[in-house]
Design a protein around this motif. Structure first.
Motif, short mmCIF file in Angstrom:
data_model
loop_
_atom_site.label_atom_id
_atom_site.label_comp_id
_atom_site.label_asym_id
_atom_site.label_seq_id
_atom_site.Cartn_x
_atom_site.Cartn_y
_atom_site.Cartn_z
N HIS A 18 -32.16 25.13 36.92
CA HIS A 18 -32.30 24.49 35.62
C HIS A 18 -33.66 24.77 35.00
O HIS A 18 -33.79 24.81 33.76
CB HIS A 18 -32.07 22.99 35.75
CG HIS A 18 -30.64 22.63 36.03
ND1 HIS A 18 -30.21 22.21 37.26
CD2 HIS A 18 -29.55 22.67 35.24
CE1 HIS A 18 -28.91 21.99 37.20
NE2 HIS A 18 -28.48 22.26 36.00
N LYS A 21 -33.43 27.66 32.76
CA LYS A 21 -32.73 27.35 31.52
C LYS A 21 -33.68 26.72 30.50
O LYS A 21 -33.64 27.05 29.31
CB LYS A 21 -31.55 26.42 31.77
CG LYS A 21 -30.43 27.08 32.57
CD LYS A 21 -29.85 28.26 31.80
CE LYS A 21 -28.77 28.96 32.62
NZ LYS A 21 -28.24 30.16 31.93
N VAL A 53 -27.75 20.70 30.98
CA VAL A 53 -29.22 20.59 30.94
C VAL A 53 -29.69 19.75 29.75
O VAL A 53 -30.88 19.75 29.41
CB VAL A 53 -29.89 21.98 30.89
CG1 VAL A 53 -29.58 22.76 32.15
CG2 VAL A 53 -29.48 22.76 29.64
#
Length: 368
Positions: A18, A21, A53
């Motif tokens: 994550h 991202k 996210v």
């Protein structure tokens, strides 16, 4: 016409992490800021692959605010029934101060039952709560003292702190297509955040007229502009040619659509309730075509459904193609009465492809 960037990614970030991202979101937002895009929109989603996210648009917007100089940072959308209006006013006042007046919110009613583990008592009447609390949010933002119940059960008067940088909070209402929501947004004198996908051009033109008429007839609202902004989400990738754009976007977009349809199978909300969010608008035709039968679809049927939706996107309502194709699409949306296109970019393309597409899209802004 204004052009903005919208995030609502569906890809599984567990393969790259994550943190990566978020790095991509920051890089794309900085590029959009540099290229002159109007705003960046981040959603609120919980417990799903789609939008995994994005659990808190205020938190992410605060980071984007300090990483940029001029681009507006907006929630697209914030599920208002999941939050106490005081907390929304507090959080977004922080974003507004950090950004020096670039904050904005699109209010959603919410639509997925699982989201409401955060506020189970707010699920049944979520639409009424969201529309009711828009007025309260405006009052809190303006600095009014409002009575609430404290921990002892007593009524106490409080004012939201910190004070925001801006005198008024720009507000949108999110709709996935319900004419009642378009009309309600007009009556409340909020801007409106909708989508091109899942409806015909003629239907959308009628809803924009409905909104404009309701807005014009509504009484003035504190902090509301004299004319509302119609913002429409559209799946976007501007390629070198039509063939290249569709080749690059086709696979990721169809996978995104299948991911979106899969999450509808876990939603226990009855279809008639009309709860709306950016997710439903972004999912568009695929999600609505699947309906209550989503959980029973086979892999082959999902492929067929995604291909059908993709071909529909190419025929109208998307910005998937060459610069010339997208220029014509933007001109058509302007003729329809659209003031701003929120370009939905993170449906599975890599960050470098998104950035290259934004560079080509930015070149079109001079013609708008």
């Amino acid at each position: 016409m204004d052009l903005s960037v919208m995030f609502f990614g569906a890809d599984d970030a567990s393969t790259v992490g994550h943190a990566t991202k978020y790095d991509d979101i920051l890089a794309i937002t900085r590029a959009a800021d540099r290229l002159g895009f109007t705003a960046v929109w981040t959603p609120e989603r919980h417990f799903q692959q789609v939008g995994q996210v994005f659990p808190n648009p205020a938190l992410l917007s605060a980071a984007l605010a300090v990483a940029t100089e001029r681009i507006h940072v907006r929630a697209g959308s914030l599920v208002l029934p999941l939050h106490h209006p005081l907390r929304v006013a507090e959080d977004w006042a922080v974003v507004d101060n950090l950004s020096r007046g670039r904050a904005g919110i699109s209010v959603a009613t919410g639509w997925h039952s699982k989201d409401f583990v955060l506020a189970p008592d707010a699920f049944e009447d979520r639409r009424e709560r969201a529309l009711r609390d828009i007025g309260l949010l405006r009052r809190l933002w303006a600095g009014e003292t409002v009575e609430f119940t404290d921990g002892t059960g007593e009524r106490v008067a409080v004012a939201s702190q910190p004070r925001p940088y801006s005198a008024a909070l720009p507000l949108w209402t999110t709709t996935s297509g319900s004419p009642q929501t378009w009309e309600a947004a007009g009556r409340l004198r909020t801007n409106i955040l909708g989508a091109t996908i899942g409806q015909t051009r003629e239907d959308l033109a009628g809803k924009i007229r409905l909104y404009r008429d309701a807005y014009a007839q509504a009484p003035e609202q504190a902090g509301a502009p004299s004319r509302g902004i119609v913002t429409l989400m559209a799946h976007t990738y501007v390629g070198v040619t039509d063939e290249e754009a569709r080749r690059r976007a086709g696979g990721p977009l169809k996978e995104y659509l299948k991911s979106y349809v899969a999450q509808t199978a876990t939603n226990k909300a009855p279809a008639k309730t009309g709860g709306e969010s950016a997710g439903r608008a972004a999912g568009g035709a695929a999600g609505r075509a699947a309906g209550d039968a989503a959980g029973a679809l086979t892999g082959g049927q999902l492929d067929t459904l995604a291909e059908f939706a993709f071909q529909r996107y190419l025929s109208w309502g998307s910005l998937l193609g060459s610069a010339e194709t997208c220029r014509k699409s933007l001109a058509d949306l302007a003729d329809l009465g659209c003031d701003e296109v929120a370009c939905f970019v993170d449906f599975g393309l890599g960050a470098e492809e998104v950035l290259a597409g934004l560079e080509r899209l930015a070149e079109l802004r001079e013609d708008l």
